[in-house]
Scaffold this motif. Sequence first.
Motif, PDB file in Angstrom:
ATOM      1  N   THR A   1      49.975  39.467  32.379  1.00  0.00           N
ATOM      2  CA  THR A   1      49.464  38.082  32.293  1.00  0.00           C
ATOM      3  C   THR A   1      49.662  37.312  33.555  1.00  0.00           C
ATOM      4  O   THR A   1      48.795  36.235  33.807  1.00  0.00           O
ATOM      5  CB  THR A   1      49.724  37.405  30.959  1.00  0.00           C
ATOM      6  N   ARG A   2      50.889  37.506  34.263  1.00  0.00           N
ATOM      7  CA  ARG A   2      51.226  36.539  35.096  1.00  0.00           C
ATOM      8  C   ARG A   2      50.478  37.138  36.628  1.00  0.00           C
ATOM      9  O   ARG A   2      50.440  38.481  36.815  1.00  0.00           O
ATOM     10  CB  ARG A   2      52.547  36.506  35.434  1.00  0.00           C
ATOM     11  N   ASN A   3      49.984  36.217  37.342  1.00  0.00           N
ATOM     12  CA  ASN A   3      49.213  36.589  38.402  1.00  0.00           C
ATOM     13  C   ASN A   3      49.009  35.380  39.297  1.00  0.00           C
ATOM     14  O   ASN A   3      49.368  34.395  38.940  1.00  0.00           O
ATOM     15  CB  ASN A   3      47.743  36.978  38.105  1.00  0.00           C
ATOM     16  N   LYS A   4      48.456  35.535  40.418  1.00  0.00           N
ATOM     17  CA  LYS A   4      48.290  34.594  41.572  1.00  0.00           C
ATOM     18  C   LYS A   4      46.725  34.293  41.612  1.00  0.00           C
ATOM     19  O   LYS A   4      45.878  35.253  41.688  1.00  0.00           O
ATOM     20  CB  LYS A   4      48.732  34.974  42.889  1.00  0.00           C
ATOM     21  N   ILE A   5      46.112  33.043  41.836  1.00  0.00           N
ATOM     22  CA  ILE A   5      44.826  32.742  41.971  1.00  0.00           C
ATOM     23  C   ILE A   5      44.732  31.789  43.044  1.00  0.00           C
ATOM     24  O   ILE A   5      45.784  31.255  43.484  1.00  0.00           O
ATOM     25  CB  ILE A   5      44.103  32.204  40.577  1.00  0.00           C
ATOM     26  N   SER A   6      43.663  31.521  43.685  1.00  0.00           N
ATOM     27  CA  SER A   6      43.139  30.634  44.871  1.00  0.00           C
ATOM     28  C   SER A   6      42.417  29.519  44.143  1.00  0.00           C
ATOM     29  O   SER A   6      42.641  28.589  45.000  1.00  0.00           O
ATOM     30  CB  SER A   6      42.297  31.389  45.860  1.00  0.00           C
ATOM     31  N   ASN A   7      41.661  29.589  43.338  1.00  0.00           N
ATOM     32  CA  ASN A   7      41.022  28.154  42.743  1.00  0.00           C
ATOM     33  C   ASN A   7      40.646  28.521  41.566  1.00  0.00           C
ATOM     34  O   ASN A   7      39.934  29.533  41.033  1.00  0.00           O
ATOM     35  CB  ASN A   7      39.750  28.353  43.711  1.00  0.00           C
ATOM     36  N   PRO A   8      40.879  27.400  40.608  1.00  0.00           N
ATOM     37  CA  PRO A   8      40.721  27.849  39.228  1.00  0.00           C
ATOM     38  C   PRO A   8      39.248  27.859  38.875  1.00  0.00           C
ATOM     39  O   PRO A   8      38.907  28.499  37.837  1.00  0.00           O
ATOM     40  CB  PRO A   8      41.142  26.169  38.574  1.00  0.00           C
ATOM     41  N   LEU A   9      38.430  27.269  39.625  1.00  0.00           N
ATOM     42  CA  LEU A   9      36.810  27.427  39.505  1.00  0.00           C
ATOM     43  C   LEU A   9      36.357  28.936  39.715  1.00  0.00           C
ATOM     44  O   LEU A   9      35.323  29.091  39.525  1.00  0.00           O
ATOM     45  CB  LEU A   9      36.244  26.521  40.154  1.00  0.00           C
ATOM     46  N   GLN A  10      37.222  29.643  40.305  1.00  0.00           N
ATOM     47  CA  GLN A  10      36.789  31.166  40.811  1.00  0.00           C
ATOM     48  C   GLN A  10      37.463  32.328  39.997  1.00  0.00           C
ATOM     49  O   GLN A  10      37.293  33.357  40.550  1.00  0.00           O
ATOM     50  CB  GLN A  10      36.945  31.155  42.371  1.00  0.00           C
ATOM     51  N   THR A  11      37.835  31.845  38.882  1.00  0.00           N
ATOM     52  CA  THR A  11      38.746  32.822  38.210  1.00  0.00           C
ATOM     53  C   THR A  11      37.938  33.073  36.987  1.00  0.00           C
ATOM     54  O   THR A  11      37.465  32.255  36.191  1.00  0.00           O
ATOM     55  CB  THR A  11      40.070  32.064  37.991  1.00  0.00           C
ATOM     56  N   ARG A  12      38.044  34.181  36.357  1.00  0.00           N
ATOM     57  CA  ARG A  12      37.582  34.568  35.295  1.00  0.00           C
ATOM     58  C   ARG A  12      38.638  34.441  33.834  1.00  0.00           C
ATOM     59  O   ARG A  12      39.837  34.839  34.161  1.00  0.00           O
ATOM     60  CB  ARG A  12      37.082  36.156  35.250  1.00  0.00           C
ATOM     61  N   TYR A  13      38.069  34.043  32.994  1.00  0.00           N
ATOM     62  CA  TYR A  13      38.890  33.607  31.638  1.00  0.00           C
ATOM     63  C   TYR A  13      38.494  34.308  30.484  1.00  0.00           C
ATOM     64  O   TYR A  13      37.102  34.550  30.559  1.00  0.00           O
ATOM     65  CB  TYR A  13      38.796  32.028  31.333  1.00  0.00           C
ATOM     66  N   TRP A  14      39.298  34.632  29.546  1.00  0.00           N
ATOM     67  CA  TRP A  14      38.898  35.302  28.291  1.00  0.00           C
ATOM     68  C   TRP A  14      39.612  34.724  27.317  1.00  0.00           C
ATOM     69  O   TRP A  14      40.710  34.019  27.187  1.00  0.00           O
ATOM     70  CB  TRP A  14      39.385  36.721  28.393  1.00  0.00           C
TER      71      TRP A  14
END
Length: 393
Positions: free
Chosen positions: A224-237
């Motif tokens: 579940t732990r990961n790195k992202i670059s922008n909250p608006l470009q991420t998928r959520y469930w």
Amino acid sequence: SSFRARRQSMPNSARPMRLGLLFHAILLTGITANVEANTSPVMLTSPKDFIYPDVDHGLAESLYPNEAATAKEIANIIEMTIRKQYSTDIALRDAHPKAHGCVRAEFKINETLPQNMAHGVFIPGKTYQAWIRFSNGSSNAKQADIKKDARGMAIKLLAVPEKNLLDEPAATQDFIMINHPVFFVNDPARYLSFMQDINSDRFLKKLHVPFALGAKGTWIALNTRNKISNPLQTRYWSMVPYQLGVGTHRQAVKYSARACSSVVSPIPVTPQKDFLREALRTTLQDRDACMEFLVQPRTSSSMSVEDSMTEWKEDQAPFYKVATIRIPQQVFDTPEQNKFCENLSFTPWHALAEHKPLGAINRMRKVIYDQISRVRHEMNSAKKTNANNVGDQ
């Protein structure tokens, strides 16, 4: 592997504690709170206040053995931990305390929907004003955004035309999601064992944490732990299921949200500590942002509402777009709006009857959220906020 890397870089004593902070944060995603210090460790709730959610046998919900008592025991452990941890200091949220920002949004339902989707807030053509809070999962609010972590997206629809299941004056509908499709635990007894281990003063009990969760649960939590670059470009469930509709036509579904565009920005070469807030701020200074809200109806009885550790595979149960989220160009990073964000309350049970939370994790959440929220607001002079005091600004 990433697990080996963590083993090499983290002292033995820190590994189980960090696992515990992560698991605790994911379960409690959405609890509010600033809390004041210097309060005595007194239990707030009494047995007469304790009403456990009913199960829907028609949607194949089923109680685990001693589930209600176990949920209450978990809530008591968390309450005692909070009162002990924050006895001499001001505390932030213990789950997802680091927000990247609270933003104003419009949640527009598709003009047409299949009949089996058009329930609750999903009224074809309707637009809701909304707040969205993007966050990190770690209970360490000072953790740098480049660290691997769970990321949260909590949506609050405003001016919903019916009262929610908590029967609160301000009618809202919340959708709470993490950027991972499955949860790390199903069994309340297993979660209680984990909580007892992680809150023990004995080091050997903390080392027992992965055994308390089992191999699959530990693997899910680590991934579940990961790195992202922008909250608006991420998928959520949503990870856990919800009801859609009432009566004989009701069904079990899960939710997801994703960007309208598939473009993903690179992570900065030398990221600042709060670079995800900066990415959100920069994006919304320049333009509107667009996301899609998706619903995944269950297509087989083998997709258990009580098993949140197993993904409902999209090739067997497709997601359908039911709404478009428009986040208008805006300036959100102001002292007033950040304070409003801190006091904003999210819970899966801010839900219409047509969107009732399902499964053991959601049932436990109701008990735990209720008790911990009351504890925090009893410790805190700030009032819980569920509507839009800053909504027109």
